[in-house]
Design a protein around this motif. Structure first.
Motif, PDB file in Angstrom:
ATOM      1  N   ALA A   1       0.922  -1.163  -0.216  1.00 30.36           N
ATOM      2  CA  ALA A   1       0.050  -0.018   0.118  1.00 30.36           C
ATOM      3  C   ALA A   1       0.942   1.473  -0.034  1.00 30.36           C
ATOM      4  CB  ALA A   1      -1.017  -0.204   1.185  1.00 30.36           C
ATOM      5  N   ALA A   2       1.925   1.128   0.901  1.00 27.81           N
ATOM      6  CA  ALA A   2       2.997   2.365   0.685  1.00 27.81           C
ATOM      7  C   ALA A   2       3.614   2.741  -0.541  1.00 27.81           C
ATOM      8  CB  ALA A   2       3.898   2.239   1.874  1.00 27.81           C
TER       9      ALA A   2
ATOM     10  N   GLU B   1       2.270   1.641  -3.251  1.00 26.93           N
ATOM     11  CA  GLU B   1       1.292   2.175  -4.246  1.00 26.93           C
ATOM     12  C   GLU B   1       1.105   3.570  -4.273  1.00 26.93           C
ATOM     13  OE1 GLU B   1      -2.345   0.026  -4.666  1.00 26.93           O
ATOM     14  OE2 GLU B   1      -3.364   1.593  -5.322  1.00 26.93           O
ATOM     15  N   SER B   2       0.785   4.060  -2.760  1.00 30.96           N
ATOM     16  CA  SER B   2       0.909   5.486  -2.442  1.00 30.96           C
ATOM     17  C   SER B   2       1.997   6.328  -2.948  1.00 30.96           C
ATOM     18  CB  SER B   2       0.521   5.729  -0.970  1.00 30.96           C
ATOM     19  OG  SER B   2       0.697   6.748  -0.624  1.00 30.96           O
ATOM     20  N   ALA B   3       3.252   5.791  -2.832  1.00 32.08           N
ATOM     21  CA  ALA B   3       4.398   6.491  -3.364  1.00 32.08           C
ATOM     22  C   ALA B   3       4.433   6.998  -4.922  1.00 32.08           C
ATOM     23  CB  ALA B   3       5.407   5.920  -2.909  1.00 32.08           C
TER      24      ALA B   3
ATOM     25  N   ARG C   1       1.718   6.903  -6.900  1.00 30.74           N
ATOM     26  CA  ARG C   1       0.555   7.852  -6.972  1.00 30.74           C
ATOM     27  C   ARG C   1       0.896   9.217  -6.919  1.00 30.74           C
ATOM     28  NH1 ARG C   1      -3.977   5.157  -8.150  1.00 30.74           N
ATOM     29  NH2 ARG C   1      -5.109   7.276  -8.087  1.00 30.74           N
ATOM     30  N   ARG C   2       1.971   9.540  -5.836  1.00 29.32           N
ATOM     31  CA  ARG C   2       2.388  10.770  -5.821  1.00 29.32           C
ATOM     32  C   ARG C   2       3.509  11.061  -6.792  1.00 29.32           C
ATOM     33  NH1 ARG C   2       2.833   9.208  -0.414  1.00 29.32           N
ATOM     34  NH2 ARG C   2       5.110   8.969  -0.751  1.00 29.32           N
TER      35      ARG C   2
END
Lengths: 82, 82
Positions: B54-55, B57-59, B61-62
Motif C-alpha cells: 500500500a505504501a 502504491e501511494s508513493a 501515485r504521488r
C-alpha cells in the motif's frame, strides 16, 4: 464483441534505457527516495473486435510481434480488460 | 522491502492522440481488422522501497501526480506486482 486490451511494451532488462535513467534521476531530485530500476516504455490501449477474450488477446499478441514491439529490444505484456 | 510497480499513463479520452491514430491506421494497413480507439501513452516500471504494498502504491501515485503524468491531459493507473 469489442474488448478493451491493454499492452505494455518495455525495454528488455539489461538493455540501456536512457529515458528510464532520466526519470529515476528526476524522481530523486524531486525528493522521492528508494526508487530504483526504472524502465520507461509504451502503454497501448486498443479496442479489438473478437469472438471472445482469448481471441482478442491472441490478436493483440500478433500485433505486438508484428508491429507494436521490437522483438530484439522490447518485451510486451497483453491484458484483456474484464 | 522493494516492490515492483507498474504505471500506465494514457491520454485522456476525448483528447486528440495523434500517435494512437497513427498506430490504428498502421494496424489496418497491416491487415489487422476490427481495431478501434487506440490510445498510446507511457508504461513505467519502478522498484520502490516501502514498508508494504500500500505504501509503494501511494508513493507511485504521488510520483504520477507530481511528475510522471500531466494532470490536465493524462490519466494514470498504478499496480503493484504481487
Amino acid at each position: 464483441m469489442t474488448f478493451r486490451v491493454h499492452v505494455r511494451v518495455i525495454p528488455r532488462p539489461g538493455l540501456l534505457d536512457p529515458q528510464g535513467q532520466a526519470v529515476e534521476h528526476a524522481l530523486g531530485s524531486l525528493g522521492f527516495t528508494g526508487v530504483q530500476q526504472v524502465r520507461v516504455g509504451k502503454a497501448i490501449e486498443l479496442g479489438i473486435e473478437a469472438a471472445d477474450a482469448a481471441a482478442a488477446e491472441s490478436a493483440a499478441r500478433r500485433m505486438c510481434e508484428r508491429f507494436l514491439a521490437n522483438p530484439v529490444t522490447e518485451d510486451f505484456v497483453v491484458a484483456v480488460e474484464a
